[in-house]
Design a protein around this motif. Structure first.
Motif, PDB file in Angstrom:
ATOM      1  N   PRO A 262     -33.364 -11.182 -65.684  1.00 33.79           N
ATOM      2  CA  PRO A 262     -33.675 -11.740 -64.372  1.00 33.79           C
ATOM      3  C   PRO A 262     -35.160 -11.605 -64.083  1.00 33.79           C
ATOM      4  N   CYS A 263     -35.762 -12.654 -63.555  1.00 37.21           N
ATOM      5  CA  CYS A 263     -37.216 -12.615 -63.316  1.00 37.21           C
ATOM      6  C   CYS A 263     -37.552 -13.026 -61.900  1.00 37.21           C
ATOM      7  N   PHE A 264     -38.285 -12.181 -61.234  1.00 38.11           N
ATOM      8  CA  PHE A 264     -38.797 -12.527 -59.914  1.00 38.11           C
ATOM      9  C   PHE A 264     -40.287 -12.180 -59.900  1.00 38.11           C
TER      10      PHE A 264
ATOM     11  N   ASP B 173     -34.707  -5.777 -67.868  1.00 35.65           N
ATOM     12  CA  ASP B 173     -35.755  -6.187 -66.930  1.00 35.65           C
ATOM     13  C   ASP B 173     -36.925  -6.793 -67.693  1.00 35.65           C
TER      14      ASP B 173
ATOM     15  N   GLY C  58     -31.833 -12.321 -55.188  1.00 35.98           N
ATOM     16  CA  GLY C  58     -31.775 -10.891 -55.470  1.00 35.98           C
ATOM     17  C   GLY C  58     -31.339 -10.627 -56.899  1.00 35.98           C
TER      18      GLY C  58
ATOM     19  N   SER D  28     -43.079  -3.600 -58.305  1.00 36.90           N
ATOM     20  CA  SER D  28     -41.635  -3.480 -58.109  1.00 36.90           C
ATOM     21  C   SER D  28     -41.254  -4.205 -56.824  1.00 36.90           C
TER      22      SER D  28
ATOM     23  N   ASP E 159     -35.361 -16.092 -60.496  1.00 35.77           N
ATOM     24  CA  ASP E 159     -34.731 -15.828 -59.207  1.00 35.77           C
ATOM     25  C   ASP E 159     -35.674 -16.220 -58.064  1.00 35.77           C
TER      26      ASP E 159
ATOM     27  N   ARG F 214     -44.164   0.101 -65.069  1.00 34.15           N
ATOM     28  CA  ARG F 214     -44.238  -1.356 -65.181  1.00 34.15           C
ATOM     29  C   ARG F 214     -45.437  -1.806 -66.002  1.00 34.15           C
TER      30      ARG F 214
ATOM     31  N   LYS G 114     -38.961   8.569 -54.912  1.00 34.00           N
ATOM     32  CA  LYS G 114     -37.924   7.745 -55.544  1.00 34.00           C
ATOM     33  C   LYS G 114     -36.970   8.625 -56.359  1.00 34.00           C
TER      34      LYS G 114
HETATM   35  N1  UDP Z   1     -35.685  -9.094 -59.868  1.00 32.01           N
HETATM   36  C1  UDP Z   1     -35.005 -10.275 -59.570  1.00 32.01           C
HETATM   37  N2  UDP Z   1     -34.831 -10.625 -58.257  1.00 32.01           N
HETATM   38  C2  UDP Z   1     -35.307  -9.870 -57.227  1.00 32.01           C
HETATM   39  C3  UDP Z   1     -35.970  -8.657 -57.538  1.00 32.01           C
HETATM   40  C4  UDP Z   1     -36.147  -8.306 -58.862  1.00 32.01           C
HETATM   41  O1  UDP Z   1     -34.559 -10.981 -60.468  1.00 32.01           O
HETATM   42  O2  UDP Z   1     -35.125 -10.262 -56.070  1.00 32.01           O
HETATM   43  C5  UDP Z   1     -35.872  -8.699 -61.283  1.00 32.01           C
HETATM   44  C6  UDP Z   1     -37.310  -8.385 -61.670  1.00 32.01           C
HETATM   45  O3  UDP Z   1     -38.007  -9.540 -62.081  1.00 32.01           O
HETATM   46  C7  UDP Z   1     -37.127  -7.412 -62.825  1.00 32.01           C
HETATM   47  C8  UDP Z   1     -35.855  -6.674 -62.434  1.00 32.01           C
HETATM   48  O4  UDP Z   1     -35.172  -7.505 -61.511  1.00 32.01           O
HETATM   49  O5  UDP Z   1     -36.933  -8.081 -64.069  1.00 32.01           O
HETATM   50  C9  UDP Z   1     -36.133  -5.307 -61.828  1.00 32.01           C
HETATM   51  O6  UDP Z   1     -36.975  -5.430 -60.719  1.00 32.01           O
HETATM   52  P1  UDP Z   1     -38.131  -4.406 -60.384  1.00 32.01           P
HETATM   53  O7  UDP Z   1     -38.917  -4.084 -61.597  1.00 32.01           O
HETATM   54  O8  UDP Z   1     -38.881  -4.978 -59.211  1.00 32.01           O
HETATM   55  O9  UDP Z   1     -37.296  -3.145 -59.920  1.00 32.01           O
HETATM   56  P2  UDP Z   1     -37.473  -1.594 -60.335  1.00 32.01           P
HETATM   57  O10 UDP Z   1     -37.692  -1.561 -61.823  1.00 32.01           O
HETATM   58  O11 UDP Z   1     -38.637  -1.111 -59.575  1.00 32.01           O
HETATM   59  O12 UDP Z   1     -36.183  -0.983 -59.922  1.00 32.01           O
END
Ligand code: UDP
Ligand code: MG
Length: 316
Positions: free
Chosen positions: A11-13, A95, A74, A206, A44, A201, A133
């Motif tokens: 998933p990519c945002f 991720d 999301g 994030s 996403d 990251r 966290k």
């Molecule tokens: N992501 C997504 N939709 C969102 C938020 C995040 O698809 O609304 C994806 C994001 O691109 C990444 C993964 O989910 O590949 C994890 O997100 P992030 O790194 O922001 O979260 P963390 O690692 O801090 O929990």
């Protein structure tokens, strides 16, 4: 027998800065495995150029498939979309930001070949996370596992390997509020654990800030436990018992010694205390009723705008 196919679901945002690094690395790792594979990216609703970058990559590499959601739904929804469209025999959600080390895929495959249906990655080192966290994550796992019907292993994220039959089981869960960590645990199957150190990251930010994490935690707890709703019965019984005993004592005292007027401060304290308790109880009910309401609408989890494999649009 045909060779098993691996589906990588990502998933990519807003990940334009990391996609190239990620794709290069993952292609390298998968090249070493001797399996066929597909790289399924789910965009996403990114606000940056993620989609263009992904489509450019898909043009040159036939392993790459891009699902484009019609807006940001999301991560849980994006992952659901990916799982539903992945065609492989084993599926690996990961991720895009390189926090989940692609090297671990070798360990995943090794465990899978031993006969496991699920191989999860457990973070043994969260030093890339902030102290806040770490503490809140810890509290969440403790609290969740003490009240929920299914335990979610601590420090295990969505990065894992699951076989097709696990994906099929996940698809039997019809809810549209999808707390994937819980859903993964709920379906069960024979699970193996491999450990790793979580990296910071590679670039970008994030998307999970404090408020979003809090709501994510609430989602997790309300999705898999009704304990916060039910506890009010016991709190109520306990308080009523105390009130009854206290009330009886006051009545007795009044009968024996007559009325004395003072008591304004204690009365106010008690009124405020119970007012607060009732509002908290109502608030907890509100959390559940709100979710019940949203769930009752039976809305789809996501809307797919475009699938690079089909390039026509349809809804789910
Ligand atoms: N992501 C997504 N939709 C969102 C938020 C995040 O698809 O609304 C994806 C994001 O691109 C990444 C993964 O989910 O590949 C994890 O997100 P992030 O790194 O922001 O979260 P963390 O690692 O801090 O929990
Ligand atoms: Mg991340």
């Amino acid at each position: 027998m045909t060779k098993p196919v691996i589906s990588i679901v990502c998933p990519c945002f807003n990940e334009q800065e990391v996609i190239h690094t990620f794709t290069d690395k993952i292609t390298e790792i998968l090249g070493e495995t001797n399996f066929s594979y597909e790289l399924l990216f789910v965009n996403d609703g990114s606000k940056d150029n993620t989609l263009t970058v992904l489509h450019d990559l898909a043009e040159t590499d036939k392993h790459i498939r891009v699902l484009n959601l019609s807006r940001n739904f999301g991560k849980e929804a994006a992952l659901t979309a990916g799982l539903e469209h992945a065609e492989g025999d084993v599926i690996i959600p990961i991720d895009a930001d390189m926090q989940d080390p692609p090297e671990l895929i070798h360990d995943f495959l090794r465990e899978w070949q031993k006969g496991y249906d699920v191989v999860v990655a457990k973070r043994i080192d969260r030093s890339s996370d902030t102290l806040a966290k770490k503490i809140t994550a810890n509290l969440f796992y403790k609290f969740h596992n003490s009240i929920a019907d299914v335990e979610i292993p601590d420090n295990v994220g969505d990065f894992r390997l699951i076989t097709r039959r696990v994906v099929q089981a996940i698809q039997l869960l019809p809810e549209n509020q999808r707390f994937m960590k819980g859903i993964f645990s709920w379906v069960g199957f024979k699970t193996s654990v491999v450990e790793y150190a979580r990296q910071p990251r590679a670039a970008g930010e994030s998307s999970f800030n404090g408020w979003r994490l809090w709501n994510f935690a609430l989602e997790g707890i309300t999705s898999f436990s009704t304990a916060p709703l039910r506890v009010w019965l016991y709190i109520g019984v306990a308080i009523s018992t105390v009130a009854f005993v206290f009330g009886s004592a006051i009545i007795l005292k009044t009968i024996m010694f007559g009325v004395d007027l003072p008591g304004y401060a204690s009365l106010l304290t008690v009124v405020l205390f119970f007012g607060g308790m009732q509002l908290i109880g109502l608030g907890v009910m509100g959390e559940y009723i709100g979710r019940l309401y949203m769930e009752s609408k039976r809305r789809p989890v996501y809307i797919l705008e475009q699938d690079s494999k089909k390039t026509e649009s349809d809804g789910k």
